[in-house]
Write an enzyme that holds these catalytic residues in place. Structure first.
Site, PDB file in Angstrom:
ATOM      1  N   LYS A   1     -21.689 -23.313 -42.296  1.00  0.00           N
ATOM      2  CA  LYS A   1     -22.157 -23.089 -43.661  1.00  0.00           C
ATOM      3  C   LYS A   1     -21.353 -21.946 -44.276  1.00  0.00           C
ATOM      4  O   LYS A   1     -21.066 -20.942 -43.603  1.00  0.00           O
ATOM      5  CB  LYS A   1     -23.649 -22.746 -43.632  1.00  0.00           C
TER       6      LYS A   1
ATOM      7  N   SER B   1     -30.732 -24.201 -48.862  1.00  0.00           N
ATOM      8  CA  SER B   1     -29.369 -23.911 -49.241  1.00  0.00           C
ATOM      9  C   SER B   1     -28.329 -24.454 -48.275  1.00  0.00           C
ATOM     10  O   SER B   1     -27.132 -24.370 -48.540  1.00  0.00           O
ATOM     11  CB  SER B   1     -29.195 -22.389 -49.376  1.00  0.00           C
TER      12      SER B   1
ATOM     13  N   SER C   1     -34.279 -23.005 -45.925  1.00  0.00           N
ATOM     14  CA  SER C   1     -32.940 -23.554 -46.119  1.00  0.00           C
ATOM     15  C   SER C   1     -32.361 -24.325 -44.947  1.00  0.00           C
ATOM     16  O   SER C   1     -31.295 -24.914 -45.064  1.00  0.00           O
ATOM     17  CB  SER C   1     -31.973 -22.431 -46.505  1.00  0.00           C
TER      18      SER C   1
END
Length: 470
Positions: A75, A151, A175
């Site tokens: 990520k 996210s 997230s």
């Protein structure tokens, strides 16, 4: 290796093929890169292509470790890979290039993972959708008009599309669980302190934690075993478990006491299909021999949410202030997105005293919720308020952002702030074919019971072969 064969395996399975010499790390990498080239133009899940770097590293030295040769994605937030930008989904950080790996990346490399890209994330991880101005909109492989969540939306989109069997993710308010639920994946949010953020500081007052989104339960367990290493100076930490988490998957969980609720903790109500999914999961658990009872979750949720909002806002303000000092000029509204700027402005109004009182409210909420786990081993509730929402629905009107935010994710933030482990399991699908995740929460530091239960659920209602066709 053909993609159809690649997709039949989880990360542990692929590593097994490499160990037996049936396929090489280089072949797996090329299969992943080819799949990325095929689907990423439609999804925008991977926003930094590091395939050439991965090829050179793999050619120079064959990876070793329990996941040797498995392609992997980071990520673009929270995990530092030396020599590559970590943008946090923001143009403000486009030139933020660390000189050294973070602890979790070091652990991933030692486990043998082959890192070949970074995934999309909203600016600074602030939204449960992945539509940043800087990196562009990320889409859900189950329906490209809908969000993959956030996210860690890019991570979940990439895994659901078959680019990789597992990907790095992080969770400060849902997230990991939000995108895993939206994309039909397994997502474990570990306990506070289970995974180090070193060398970075704590995230959002200790609410944030790193781990992964995966297709299988055992991949999640093996990955967590690889990274749950306390680092010197960590403000929160838990020692690695005496029994590896990988050994918990497949073990009988025993007869658990499971409390369930169809409530939307931070919103008026769940979508009816999500509420029904909770009831179905409760019946499934009962059929597996567990004691299942309806419960109410105690604690002053409103006070906790207000306090968490202040903590997040103050953190955003501090981030922009630090960036301004580094640049020699203050960050302005033109440098960041509207939500980021609004959060920073709010954060500037948070006094030291109100921040401390806010932490006290968060800790009080954690103590209240913990009372439930004196009676029950696990809490079951819907992960999300609805299946994946349309692209742009959350952000189309700033005035409706807050209520729509919690309509979509009413049940995840609570357990970031209690610090408890929580997982989302893809046990249901909507009538329109969208995944519905069910959230299971355990007592602090008790990931083991969740992994045992998840393994049982995976056997009872398999999901691995139910994949998005894109």
């Amino acid at each position: 290796m053909k993609f159809d064969d690649y997709r039949k395996h989880d990360a542990v399975g692929l590593a097994g093929l490499v160990a037996k010499g049936e396929v090489s790390a280089g072949e797996l990498l090329e299969t992943a890169v080819a799949r990325m080239a095929e689907v990423n133009p439609r999804l925008n899940a991977v926003t930094l292509d590091l395939a050439d770097r991965a090829r050179k590293e793999t050619a120079a030295a064959a990876p070793t470790g329990p996941l040797a040769g498995v392609p992997y994605l980071l990520k673009d937030l929270g995990a530092l890979l030396a020599g590559t930008p970590t943008t946090g989904g923001s143009a403000l950080w486009k030139d933020n290039v660390p000189a050294a790996d973070s602890a979790i990346v070091t652990a991933y490399k030692q486990a043998g993972l082959v890192i070949f890209g970074k995934t999309n994330t909203p600016e600074f991880g602030l939204m449960p959708v992945t539509e940043p101005d800087f990196l562009g909109v990320c889409r859900n492989p189950w329906d490209t008009d809908r969000t993959p969540g956030g996210s860690s939306g890019g991570a979940a989109s990439a895994v659901a599309a078959g680019i990789v069997p597992a990907a790095h993710a992080s969770d400060g308010g849902g997230s990991i669980r939000t995108p895993a639920a939206a994309c039909g994946l397994f997502g474990m949010k570990p306990s506070r302190g289970r995974v180090s953020f070193a060398p970075l500081g704590e995230g959002w007052g200790g609410a944030s934690i790193q781990h992964a989104v995966t297709r299988s339960v055992r991949d999640s367990a093996v990955l967590l075993d690889a990274v749950c290493r306390p680092q010197s100076g960590d403000p929160y930490y838990l020692d690695a478990p005496a029994t590896p988490f990988a050994q918990e998957v497949g073990r009988a969980p025993g007869r658990l006491r499971i409390g369930f609720t169809t409530a939307a903790l931070a919103a008026p109500a769940l979508d009816p299909e999500c509420a029904q999914a909770v009831l179905d999961a409760a019946k499934l658990c009962e059929s597996l021999g567990h004691i299942v009872e309806e419960v109410t979750v105690s604690g002053d949720l409103a006070a906790m949410q207000a306090a968490a909002g202040d903590v997040i806002a103050a953190s955003v303000a501090a981030t922009l202030e630090a960036e301004g000092e580094k640049r020699g000029r203050a960050v302005t509204a033109d440098d960041v997105e509207l939500l980021t700027w609004a959060m920073a402005r709010r954060g500037q109004q948070v006094t030291g005293a109100s921040y401390v009182r806010g932490l006290a409210a968060i800790h009080a909420y954690g103590r209240a919720v913990a009372e439930l786990f004196k009676t029950y081993d696990v809490l079951l509730l819907s992960t999300l308020g609805s299946p994946a929402i349309p692209i742009g629905w959350l952000t189309e009107n700033f005035e409706t952002y807050a209520p729509r935010l919690f309509d979509f994710m009413p049940n995840t933030q609570a357990f970031n702030n209690t610090g408890q482990p929580a997982m989302t399991v893809p046990l249901s699908w909507s009538t329109s074919g969208l995944p519905i995740g069910l959230q299971f929460v355990a007592g602090m530091a008790n990931e083991a019971v969740l992994f045992r239960l998840a393994g049982q659920l995976e056997q009872a209602r398999p999901w691995f072969d139910r994949v998005a066709e894109i």
